[in-house]
Design a protein around this motif. Structure first.
Motif, PDB file in Angstrom:
ATOM      1  N   THR A 105     -15.552  32.311   2.135  1.00 58.93           N
ATOM      2  CA  THR A 105     -16.419  31.896   1.037  1.00 58.93           C
ATOM      3  C   THR A 105     -16.936  30.504   1.333  1.00 58.93           C
ATOM      4  OG1 THR A 105     -15.114  33.193  -0.512  1.00 58.93           O
ATOM      5  CG2 THR A 105     -16.548  31.506  -1.445  1.00 58.93           C
ATOM      6  N   ALA A 106     -18.252  30.358   1.332  1.00 55.74           N
ATOM      7  CA  ALA A 106     -18.883  29.062   1.576  1.00 55.74           C
ATOM      8  C   ALA A 106     -19.522  28.587   0.278  1.00 55.74           C
ATOM      9  CB  ALA A 106     -19.933  29.181   2.673  1.00 55.74           C
ATOM     10  N   THR A 107     -19.210  27.376  -0.135  1.00 56.45           N
ATOM     11  CA  THR A 107     -19.801  26.854  -1.368  1.00 56.45           C
ATOM     12  C   THR A 107     -21.230  26.390  -1.141  1.00 56.45           C
ATOM     13  OG1 THR A 107     -18.831  24.688  -0.913  1.00 56.45           O
ATOM     14  CG2 THR A 107     -17.592  26.162  -2.345  1.00 56.45           C
ATOM     15  N   VAL A 108     -21.530  25.981   0.076  1.00 60.67           N
ATOM     16  CA  VAL A 108     -22.896  25.563   0.420  1.00 60.67           C
ATOM     17  C   VAL A 108     -23.247  26.225   1.748  1.00 60.67           C
ATOM     18  CG1 VAL A 108     -24.386  23.619   0.991  1.00 60.67           C
ATOM     19  CG2 VAL A 108     -22.590  23.328  -0.714  1.00 60.67           C
ATOM     20  N   LYS A 109     -24.444  26.824   1.809  1.00 60.04           N
ATOM     21  CA  LYS A 109     -24.914  27.436   3.055  1.00 60.04           C
ATOM     22  C   LYS A 109     -26.259  26.835   3.427  1.00 60.04           C
ATOM     23  CE  LYS A 109     -22.762  31.978   2.697  1.00 60.04           C
ATOM     24  NZ  LYS A 109     -23.023  33.431   2.643  1.00 60.04           N
ATOM     25  N   THR A 110     -26.531  26.825   4.709  1.00 58.65           N
ATOM     26  CA  THR A 110     -27.810  26.347   5.197  1.00 58.65           C
ATOM     27  C   THR A 110     -28.923  27.301   4.738  1.00 58.65           C
ATOM     28  OG1 THR A 110     -28.936  25.532   7.167  1.00 58.65           O
ATOM     29  CG2 THR A 110     -27.712  27.550   7.406  1.00 58.65           C
ATOM     30  N   PRO A 111     -30.120  26.818   4.539  1.00 62.03           N
ATOM     31  CA  PRO A 111     -31.224  27.722   4.172  1.00 62.03           C
ATOM     32  C   PRO A 111     -31.370  28.842   5.207  1.00 62.03           C
ATOM     33  CG  PRO A 111     -31.893  25.449   3.882  1.00 62.03           C
ATOM     34  CD  PRO A 111     -30.551  25.416   4.562  1.00 62.03           C
ATOM     35  N   GLY A 112     -31.533  30.050   4.744  1.00 63.39           N
ATOM     36  CA  GLY A 112     -31.629  31.209   5.618  1.00 63.39           C
ATOM     37  C   GLY A 112     -30.350  32.016   5.665  1.00 63.39           C
ATOM     38  N   LEU A 113     -29.238  31.432   5.218  1.00 60.70           N
ATOM     39  CA  LEU A 113     -27.967  32.151   5.209  1.00 60.70           C
ATOM     40  C   LEU A 113     -27.515  32.525   3.794  1.00 60.70           C
ATOM     41  CD1 LEU A 113     -25.815  30.389   7.961  1.00 60.70           C
ATOM     42  CD2 LEU A 113     -26.938  32.607   8.044  1.00 60.70           C
ATOM     43  N   GLU A 114     -28.321  32.210   2.792  1.00 65.40           N
ATOM     44  CA  GLU A 114     -27.948  32.594   1.437  1.00 65.40           C
ATOM     45  C   GLU A 114     -27.877  34.109   1.344  1.00 65.40           C
ATOM     46  OE1 GLU A 114     -30.815  30.852   2.001  1.00 65.40           O
ATOM     47  OE2 GLU A 114     -30.568  28.900   1.087  1.00 65.40           O
ATOM     48  N   GLY A 115     -26.815  34.628   0.768  1.00 64.56           N
ATOM     49  CA  GLY A 115     -26.659  36.072   0.613  1.00 64.56           C
ATOM     50  C   GLY A 115     -26.104  36.783   1.832  1.00 64.56           C
ATOM     51  N   VAL A 116     -25.861  36.076   2.925  1.00 63.27           N
ATOM     52  CA  VAL A 116     -25.293  36.678   4.133  1.00 63.27           C
ATOM     53  C   VAL A 116     -23.777  36.550   4.062  1.00 63.27           C
ATOM     54  CG1 VAL A 116     -25.172  36.583   6.651  1.00 63.27           C
ATOM     55  CG2 VAL A 116     -27.339  36.135   5.496  1.00 63.27           C
ATOM     56  N   LYS A 117     -23.081  37.697   4.164  1.00 62.46           N
ATOM     57  CA  LYS A 117     -21.624  37.707   4.093  1.00 62.46           C
ATOM     58  C   LYS A 117     -21.024  37.145   5.378  1.00 62.46           C
ATOM     59  CE  LYS A 117     -20.160  41.766   3.437  1.00 62.46           C
ATOM     60  NZ  LYS A 117     -19.590  43.087   3.221  1.00 62.46           N
ATOM     61  N   LEU A 118     -19.928  36.398   5.238  1.00 62.89           N
ATOM     62  CA  LEU A 118     -19.202  35.850   6.380  1.00 62.89           C
ATOM     63  C   LEU A 118     -17.843  36.538   6.467  1.00 62.89           C
ATOM     64  CD1 LEU A 118     -19.877  32.061   5.760  1.00 62.89           C
ATOM     65  CD2 LEU A 118     -21.100  33.557   7.332  1.00 62.89           C
ATOM     66  N   LEU A 119     -17.498  37.039   7.650  1.00 65.99           N
ATOM     67  CA  LEU A 119     -16.224  37.716   7.855  1.00 65.99           C
ATOM     68  C   LEU A 119     -15.446  37.074   8.990  1.00 65.99           C
ATOM     69  CD1 LEU A 119     -17.276  41.463   7.738  1.00 65.99           C
ATOM     70  CD2 LEU A 119     -15.888  40.280   6.074  1.00 65.99           C
ATOM     71  N   ILE A 120     -14.135  37.063   8.853  1.00 65.65           N
ATOM     72  CA  ILE A 120     -13.262  36.674   9.954  1.00 65.65           C
ATOM     73  C   ILE A 120     -13.037  37.934  10.775  1.00 65.65           C
ATOM     74  CG2 ILE A 120     -10.987  35.818  10.611  1.00 65.65           C
ATOM     75  CD1 ILE A 120     -10.929  34.394   7.856  1.00 65.65           C
ATOM     76  N   VAL A 121     -13.321  37.869  12.072  1.00 65.16           N
ATOM     77  CA  VAL A 121     -13.218  39.033  12.951  1.00 65.16           C
ATOM     78  C   VAL A 121     -12.268  38.719  14.105  1.00 65.16           C
ATOM     79  CG1 VAL A 121     -14.486  40.559  14.508  1.00 65.16           C
ATOM     80  CG2 VAL A 121     -15.529  39.832  12.362  1.00 65.16           C
ATOM     81  N   GLN A 122     -11.309  39.618  14.329  1.00 67.41           N
ATOM     82  CA  GLN A 122     -10.395  39.504  15.462  1.00 67.41           C
ATOM     83  C   GLN A 122     -10.976  40.279  16.636  1.00 67.41           C
ATOM     84  OE1 GLN A 122      -7.223  37.967  16.165  1.00 67.41           O
ATOM     85  NE2 GLN A 122      -7.965  38.650  18.154  1.00 67.41           N
ATOM     86  N   PRO A 123     -11.350  39.608  17.736  1.00 66.13           N
ATOM     87  CA  PRO A 123     -11.840  40.334  18.916  1.00 66.13           C
ATOM     88  C   PRO A 123     -10.757  41.268  19.460  1.00 66.13           C
ATOM     89  CG  PRO A 123     -12.334  37.994  19.089  1.00 66.13           C
ATOM     90  CD  PRO A 123     -11.399  38.163  17.928  1.00 66.13           C
ATOM     91  N   LEU A 124     -11.183  42.429  19.971  1.00 64.86           N
ATOM     92  CA  LEU A 124     -10.252  43.443  20.471  1.00 64.86           C
ATOM     93  C   LEU A 124     -10.637  43.884  21.877  1.00 64.86           C
ATOM     94  CD1 LEU A 124     -10.169  45.746  17.304  1.00 64.86           C
ATOM     95  CD2 LEU A 124      -8.499  43.996  17.928  1.00 64.86           C
ATOM     96  N   THR A 125      -9.648  44.419  22.587  1.00 64.91           N
ATOM     97  CA  THR A 125      -9.893  45.048  23.883  1.00 64.91           C
ATOM     98  C   THR A 125     -10.329  46.493  23.649  1.00 64.91           C
ATOM     99  OG1 THR A 125      -7.635  45.859  24.098  1.00 64.91           O
ATOM    100  CG2 THR A 125      -8.093  43.634  24.971  1.00 64.91           C
ATOM    101  N   ARG A 126     -10.611  47.214  24.719  1.00 64.80           N
ATOM    102  CA  ARG A 126     -10.976  48.643  24.596  1.00 64.80           C
ATOM    103  C   ARG A 126      -9.847  49.476  24.016  1.00 64.80           C
ATOM    104  NH1 ARG A 126     -14.812  50.828  29.244  1.00 64.80           N
ATOM    105  NH2 ARG A 126     -16.193  49.032  29.384  1.00 64.80           N
ATOM    106  N   THR A 127      -8.611  49.010  24.189  1.00 69.82           N
ATOM    107  CA  THR A 127      -7.457  49.736  23.645  1.00 69.82           C
ATOM    108  C   THR A 127      -7.083  49.229  22.259  1.00 69.82           C
ATOM    109  OG1 THR A 127      -5.950  48.222  24.774  1.00 69.82           O
ATOM    110  CG2 THR A 127      -6.544  50.270  25.931  1.00 69.82           C
ATOM    111  N   LEU A 128      -7.968  48.461  21.644  1.00 74.46           N
ATOM    112  CA  LEU A 128      -7.814  47.925  20.286  1.00 74.46           C
ATOM    113  C   LEU A 128      -6.671  46.928  20.141  1.00 74.46           C
ATOM    114  CD1 LEU A 128      -8.569  51.136  18.193  1.00 74.46           C
ATOM    115  CD2 LEU A 128     -10.145  49.416  19.063  1.00 74.46           C
ATOM    116  N   GLU A 129      -6.351  46.235  21.234  1.00 79.11           N
ATOM    117  CA  GLU A 129      -5.356  45.162  21.195  1.00 79.11           C
ATOM    118  C   GLU A 129      -6.073  43.835  20.952  1.00 79.11           C
ATOM    119  OE1 GLU A 129      -2.062  45.630  21.372  1.00 79.11           O
ATOM    120  OE2 GLU A 129      -2.479  47.783  21.502  1.00 79.11           O
ATOM    121  N   PRO A 130      -5.460  42.898  20.196  1.00 81.20           N
ATOM    122  CA  PRO A 130      -6.086  41.592  19.974  1.00 81.20           C
ATOM    123  C   PRO A 130      -6.413  40.903  21.295  1.00 81.20           C
ATOM    124  CG  PRO A 130      -4.217  41.875  18.521  1.00 81.20           C
ATOM    125  CD  PRO A 130      -4.192  43.035  19.484  1.00 81.20           C
TER     126      PRO A 130
END
Length: 89
Positions: A11-36
């Protein structure tokens, strides 16, 4: 493109113009075998449909900004698709 799994939202309290309404997610990169693979990153959701626990693919660098509705906003990573299934090659 990289494979990852959504771990949570940011959750961002202030966003740069152009990012209003764009959801931010934390993403864990994975290998092909779905390992972190490395540290989690914050991604803008260009699909507007991804959520926590979903398998996604994301891009980084300059191309990440091009995936969003307003191009050339200051982002490092963007989710560009939701993965239905992963099969071994």
């Amino acid at each position: 493109m990289k494979l990852g799994r959504g771990e949570g939202t940011v959750t961002a309290t202030v966003k740069t113009p152009g990012l209003e309404g764009v959801k931010l997610l934390i993403v864990q990169p994975l290998t092909r075998t779905l390992e972190p693979n490395g540290e989690p990153v914050v991604c803008c959701d260009a699909t507007a449909q991804a959520g926590p626990k979903e398998l996604v693919y994301f891009i980084g660098g300059r191309e990440a900004a091009l995936a969003l509705p307003t191009t050339f906003v200051p982002v490092d990573h963007a989710i560009v698709g939701i993965v239905d299934a992963v099969s071994e090659i």
